[in-house]
Design a protein around this motif. Structure first.
Motif, PDB file in Angstrom:
ATOM      1  N   UNK A  65      35.592  49.498  36.929  1.00 39.64           N
ATOM      2  CA  UNK A  65      34.495  48.545  36.778  1.00 39.64           C
ATOM      3  C   UNK A  65      33.458  48.654  37.888  1.00 39.64           C
ATOM      4  N   UNK A  66      33.885  49.075  39.076  1.00 36.16           N
ATOM      5  CA  UNK A  66      32.970  49.166  40.206  1.00 36.16           C
ATOM      6  C   UNK A  66      33.535  50.139  41.236  1.00 36.16           C
ATOM      7  N   UNK A  67      32.621  50.848  41.909  1.00 33.83           N
ATOM      8  CA  UNK A  67      32.998  51.760  42.989  1.00 33.83           C
ATOM      9  C   UNK A  67      32.280  51.309  44.259  1.00 33.83           C
TER      10      UNK A  67
ATOM     11  N   UNK B  39      27.588  50.565  48.791  1.00 31.50           N
ATOM     12  CA  UNK B  39      28.230  50.899  50.061  1.00 31.50           C
ATOM     13  C   UNK B  39      28.761  49.611  50.684  1.00 31.50           C
ATOM     14  N   UNK B  40      29.970  49.664  51.187  1.00 34.15           N
ATOM     15  CA  UNK B  40      30.554  48.520  51.873  1.00 34.15           C
ATOM     16  C   UNK B  40      29.804  48.294  53.179  1.00 34.15           C
ATOM     17  N   UNK B  41      29.470  47.048  53.450  1.00 34.53           N
ATOM     18  CA  UNK B  41      28.802  46.691  54.699  1.00 34.53           C
ATOM     19  C   UNK B  41      29.675  47.124  55.872  1.00 34.53           C
TER      20      UNK B  41
ATOM     21  N   UNK C 155      35.630  41.969  48.488  1.00 34.48           N
ATOM     22  CA  UNK C 155      35.984  41.592  47.120  1.00 34.48           C
ATOM     23  C   UNK C 155      34.824  40.848  46.469  1.00 34.48           C
ATOM     24  N   UNK C 156      34.196  39.948  47.201  1.00 36.85           N
ATOM     25  CA  UNK C 156      33.014  39.230  46.682  1.00 36.85           C
ATOM     26  C   UNK C 156      31.914  40.213  46.306  1.00 36.85           C
ATOM     27  N   UNK C 157      31.695  41.215  47.125  1.00 32.90           N
ATOM     28  CA  UNK C 157      30.685  42.233  46.840  1.00 32.90           C
ATOM     29  C   UNK C 157      30.990  42.927  45.518  1.00 32.90           C
ATOM     30  N   UNK C 158      32.254  43.310  45.337  1.00 33.12           N
ATOM     31  CA  UNK C 158      32.651  43.983  44.088  1.00 33.12           C
ATOM     32  C   UNK C 158      32.441  43.075  42.879  1.00 33.12           C
TER      33      UNK C 158
END
Length: 100
Positions: free
Chosen positions: A49-51, A77-79, A92-95
């Motif tokens: 669903x998301x990368x 991109x992860x912060x 997780x919130x970002x995803x």
């Protein structure tokens, strides 16, 4: 929901996976969260669903977004601060935001 965390070797993100899974369990969010090396991304896309890319992989963002556009899989991109502080809740919130 299937979330892939992709980095260079997949080792540093494995700690983040554990943190994110703990948060997902606490919030009753059904999530399959996996850490994989970027070179194995294509063979792990089914059901994704998301990368999220590790901060060290930021330079690949546009290339990966283009590659996954036909699959309708959002990529970000992860912060780096959230990653460095091992903030599984924030990532997780970002995803979740990207999937909505």
């Amino acid at each position: 929901m299937k979330i892939i965390l992709a980095c260079d070797a997949g080792m540093s993100t494995s700690i983040m996976v554990t943190k994110m899974k703990n948060v997902a369990d606490e919030k009753d969010i059904a999530a399959d969260i996996q850490a994989i090396p970027l070179k194995f991304l294509d063979e792990n896309l089914e059901g994704t669903d998301v990368v999220l890319l590790g901060p060290q992989m930021k330079y690949t963002l546009e290339k990966i977004q283009t590659r996954l556009a036909d699959h309708n899989i959002p990529v970000d991109v992860i912060d780096s601060l959230d990653y460095g502080m091992m903030r599984g809740d924030k990532i997780l919130e970002q995803a979740l935001r990207l999937v909505k």
